[in-house]
Design an enzyme around this catalytic site. Structure first.
Site, PDB file in Angstrom:
ATOM      1  N   LYS A   1      78.461 -20.952   9.396  1.00 47.51           N
ATOM      2  CA  LYS A   1      80.312 -21.294   8.949  1.00 47.51           C
ATOM      3  C   LYS A   1      80.459 -22.314   9.444  1.00 47.51           C
ATOM      4  O   LYS A   1      80.524 -22.690  10.256  1.00 47.51           O
ATOM      5  CB  LYS A   1      80.908 -19.755   9.310  1.00 47.51           C
ATOM      6  CG  LYS A   1      81.955 -19.569   8.555  1.00 47.51           C
ATOM      7  CD  LYS A   1      82.946 -20.542   8.820  1.00 47.51           C
ATOM      8  CE  LYS A   1      83.568 -20.917   9.344  1.00 47.51           C
ATOM      9  NZ  LYS A   1      84.671 -22.576   8.960  1.00 47.51           N
TER      10      LYS A   1
ATOM     11  N   PHE B   1      84.568 -30.054  11.834  1.00 43.36           N
ATOM     12  CA  PHE B   1      84.792 -30.975  10.346  1.00 43.36           C
ATOM     13  C   PHE B   1      83.505 -32.779  10.712  1.00 43.36           C
ATOM     14  O   PHE B   1      83.540 -32.688  10.089  1.00 43.36           O
ATOM     15  CB  PHE B   1      85.814 -31.142   9.921  1.00 43.36           C
ATOM     16  CG  PHE B   1      86.605 -32.256  10.254  1.00 43.36           C
ATOM     17  CD1 PHE B   1      86.422 -33.324  10.449  1.00 43.36           C
ATOM     18  CD2 PHE B   1      87.911 -32.291  11.046  1.00 43.36           C
ATOM     19  CE1 PHE B   1      86.972 -34.318  11.211  1.00 43.36           C
ATOM     20  CE2 PHE B   1      88.460 -33.346  12.339  1.00 43.36           C
ATOM     21  CZ  PHE B   1      87.822 -34.526  12.118  1.00 43.36           C
TER      22      PHE B   1
ATOM     23  N   CYS C   1      83.871 -36.149  19.375  1.00 50.30           N
ATOM     24  CA  CYS C   1      84.647 -35.207  21.029  1.00 50.30           C
ATOM     25  C   CYS C   1      83.635 -36.617  21.735  1.00 50.30           C
ATOM     26  O   CYS C   1      84.305 -35.804  22.805  1.00 50.30           O
ATOM     27  CB  CYS C   1      83.635 -34.604  20.259  1.00 50.30           C
ATOM     28  SG  CYS C   1      81.955 -34.172  20.724  1.00 50.30           S
TER      29      CYS C   1
ATOM     30  N   SER D   1      87.642 -27.405  18.561  1.00 46.78           N
ATOM     31  CA  SER D   1      89.127 -28.244  19.251  1.00 46.78           C
ATOM     32  C   SER D   1      89.588 -26.871  20.222  1.00 46.78           C
ATOM     33  O   SER D   1      88.287 -25.390  20.158  1.00 46.78           O
ATOM     34  CB  SER D   1      90.458 -28.149  18.538  1.00 46.78           C
ATOM     35  OG  SER D   1      90.588 -27.230  17.951  1.00 46.78           O
TER      36      SER D   1
ATOM     37  N   GLU E   1      94.363 -34.387  22.084  1.00 48.53           N
ATOM     38  CA  GLU E   1      93.833 -35.285  22.041  1.00 48.53           C
ATOM     39  C   GLU E   1      94.371 -35.893  20.751  1.00 48.53           C
ATOM     40  O   GLU E   1      94.728 -34.302  19.941  1.00 48.53           O
ATOM     41  CB  GLU E   1      92.882 -34.129  21.495  1.00 48.53           C
ATOM     42  CG  GLU E   1      91.381 -34.406  20.881  1.00 48.53           C
ATOM     43  CD  GLU E   1      90.036 -33.661  20.670  1.00 48.53           C
ATOM     44  OE1 GLU E   1      89.718 -32.639  20.292  1.00 48.53           O
ATOM     45  OE2 GLU E   1      88.806 -34.186  20.665  1.00 48.53           O
TER      46      GLU E   1
END
Ligand code: NAD
Length: 523
Positions: free
Chosen positions: A199, A175, A307, A252, A407
């Site tokens: 996707k 996202f 990230c 993730s 995280e």
């Protein structure tokens, strides 16, 4: 985000009663893009796509399944022979056209990113600029796709390695970069002669929809690029589809591990980028003002949902006294609010679930003994209905605390203090993830030592977010990356092509080696 089971037989514009919130809204249901047509998904359900700054429902995204994915794979497979048969110049021409369109429509694309992901408009524009950079690098394919040839591997015999497309490629994206991450893959995949299925994240599908309208406008042949909305079912269908030859994933750590394993078991080429915990080391000689502004930008930019966000700050020796006051002061000046508002420096986080998770992480840090240096738990002056967490700094964090192990992916900076560079290096290397890290110092010897010994794939020197430009690989390590070939740079061409080696001679041509021997020095 709410879920509703509903077969999608309705038109795109539908009035829907949301059974969870009891709100009635004229809400558009998104379509997939398959074989050059916008089509309704044969989905098992719908999810709300919301504006994280207000909670407003922007659209509903279908949860596509096997039939939808296989439809896209069939369209991509059908398009393959013509597309890979075109000249490299012809394919590159489309990438040039896309680059122009992205430049012309940068404001529209950036607004779409902000609306669905919450990041401030300046960050969203930077994201589109990064996507344009990828397009530019993909335009180099007539050079980068070249193979190699060696004359005379034996008398009259040559061997050459050529690069060919691998087939239908798919990407599954997160996202936090609705435009840039899909664009890490798509331009390289198609310019190399592959066809493509995307996707996108079900949380931010609208920017993908806009980009696919742009792909349509430049006249990409039907089936070269395909869009399938959805979540787990669509992902599993991609991982299992016999027609898909390569899978690119970003998300993730746990999902990356799962994707890597299942796609590899099915014989696919895989690159799976996972989550991160990025450490920023501040040495005693660091330039204070510039270091503090870089640290703040790294920790709180995109509300910490990058990230490459610096989520742990490690001061070495006297750096602690030099920077902590300035850091607190700087964090407290950040203004949380709607990313569309030019004075806002910190947008919302993606969802109410993310907001809750971040609050829980902060509370766990406090329970485990961290000190709350800056408290962002109840930001003031933010729009109602949004998912806001203000800038938060936890001081005196230790490696065993949950805030350090997990995280957080929000605007929370954990701070640790050590005495030596050796201790800082040991700390960073003990983390299972290894995406990015930064060191702030003017000392070249410290930089050399740190860069050489650190087990992290991207290192910034006096740079808070050392994300590689598109002409270098985005080279995370350890649990931040599963695979062999990274995203963009030379690795992209390696990933999206397979090598074929041809060894040849022609009986009518004689033996080249013999010819040279006979002609001697004349040649
Ligand atoms: P996520 O892992 O929840 O989702 C990523 C994608 O995987 C989505 O398209 C989602 O639909 C799908 N997915 C999620 N769980 C799945 C499951 N169990 N089975 C099948 N499919 C599944 O990640 P996110 O929350 O969208 O993105 C944030 C994460 O991405 C962070 O951890 C961040 O660090 C990471 N990230 C990493 C990089 C990198 O370069 N390493 C870049 C951007 C984001």
């Amino acid at each position: 985000m709410t879920t509703e089971t509903n077969a999608l037989t309705s038109e795109d514009k539908t009035t829907i009663t949301d059974t969870t919130t009891k709100k009635t809204a004229a809400t558009r249901i998104l379509s997939n893009y398959v074989g050059g047509r916008w089509v309704s998904a044969q989905a098992s359900g719908l999810l709300d796509v919301t504006n994280p700054a207000s909670g407003e429902v922007l659209a509903r995204v279908p949860l596509s399944g096997i039939a939808d994915v296989e439809g896209a794979v069939a369209a991509a497979s059908a398009a393959l022979p013509d597309w890979r048969g075109r000249s490299i110049g012809e394919r590159t021409e489309f990438i040039y056209a896309l680059r122009e369109k992205f430049r012309q429509r940068i404001d529209e694309l950036a607004a779409s990113v902000t609306r669905e992901s919450g990041k401030v408009l300046s960050d969203a524009r930077a994201e589109i600029t990064r996507s344009i950079e990828v397009l530019e690098v993909a335009c180099a394919a007539p050079m980068t796709m070249q193979g190699r040839i060696l004359e005379g591997v034996a008398r009259g015999i040559n061997t050459e390695t050529i690069r060919q497309p691998i087939g239908v490629c798919a990407a599954i994206t997160p996202f936090n970069f609705p435009a840039m991450v899909p664009m890490w893959f798509l331009p390289f995949a198609i310019v190399c002669g592959n066809t493509f299925v995307l996707k996108p994240s079900e949380q931010v599908p609208l920017t993908s929809e806009l980009m696919f309208h742009i792909f349509e406008e430049v006249g990409l042949p039907r089936g070269v690029v395909n869009l399938v909305h959805g979540a787990h079912d669509a992902v599993n269908a991609i991982l299992d589809s016999p027609g898909i030859r390569a899978v690119s994933f970003v998300g993730s750590v746990n999902t990356a591990k799962y994707i890597y394993r299942r796609a590899a078991e099915n014989g696919k080429r895989v690159q799976a980028l996972g989550g991160a915990k990025n450490y920023m080391i501040v040495m005693p000689d660091a330039v204070v003002d510039k270091t503090v502004s870089n640290v703040l930008g790294s920790a709180f930019g995109n509300a910490g949902q990058r990230c490459m966000a610096g989520s742990v700050l490690v001061t070495v020796g006297s750096a602690q006294a030099a920077i902590m006051g300035r850091l607190k002061e700087g964090a407290e000046k950040l203004i949380a609010g709607d990313g569309m508002d030019a004075k806002v420096s910190l947008g919302p986080v993606i969802s109410s679930a993310a907001c809750e998770r971040i609050h829980e992480a902060i509370e766990s840090g406090l329970k485990e003994g961290a000190e709350l240096l800056v408290d962002g738990r109840r930001p003031t002056g933010v729009p109602a209905g949004g998912n806001f967490v203000g800038p938060t700094i936890l001081n005196n964090v230790t490696p065993e605390m949950r805030v350090c192990r997990e995280e957080i992916f929000g605007p929370v900076l954990s701070v640790m203090h050590v005495d030596t560079l050796d201790q800082a290096i040991a700390l960073v290397n003990s983390d299972p993830r290894g995406n990015g890290t930064s060191i702030f110092t003017e000392n070249g010897a410290a930089v050399r030592e740190y860069s050489r010994r650190i087990e992290v794939g991207m290192v910034g020197v006096n740079i808070g977010v050392a994300a590689s430009p598109a002409y270098f690989p985005f080279s995370g390590w350890k649990d931040s990356f599963f695979g062999d070939l990274h995203v963009h740079g030379w690795d992209a061409v390696e990933f999206f092509t397979r090598k074929k080696t041809v060894t040849s001679r022609y009986f009518s041509a004689g033996e080249t080696g013999k010819f040279f021997v006979e002609q001697g020095d004349k040649h």
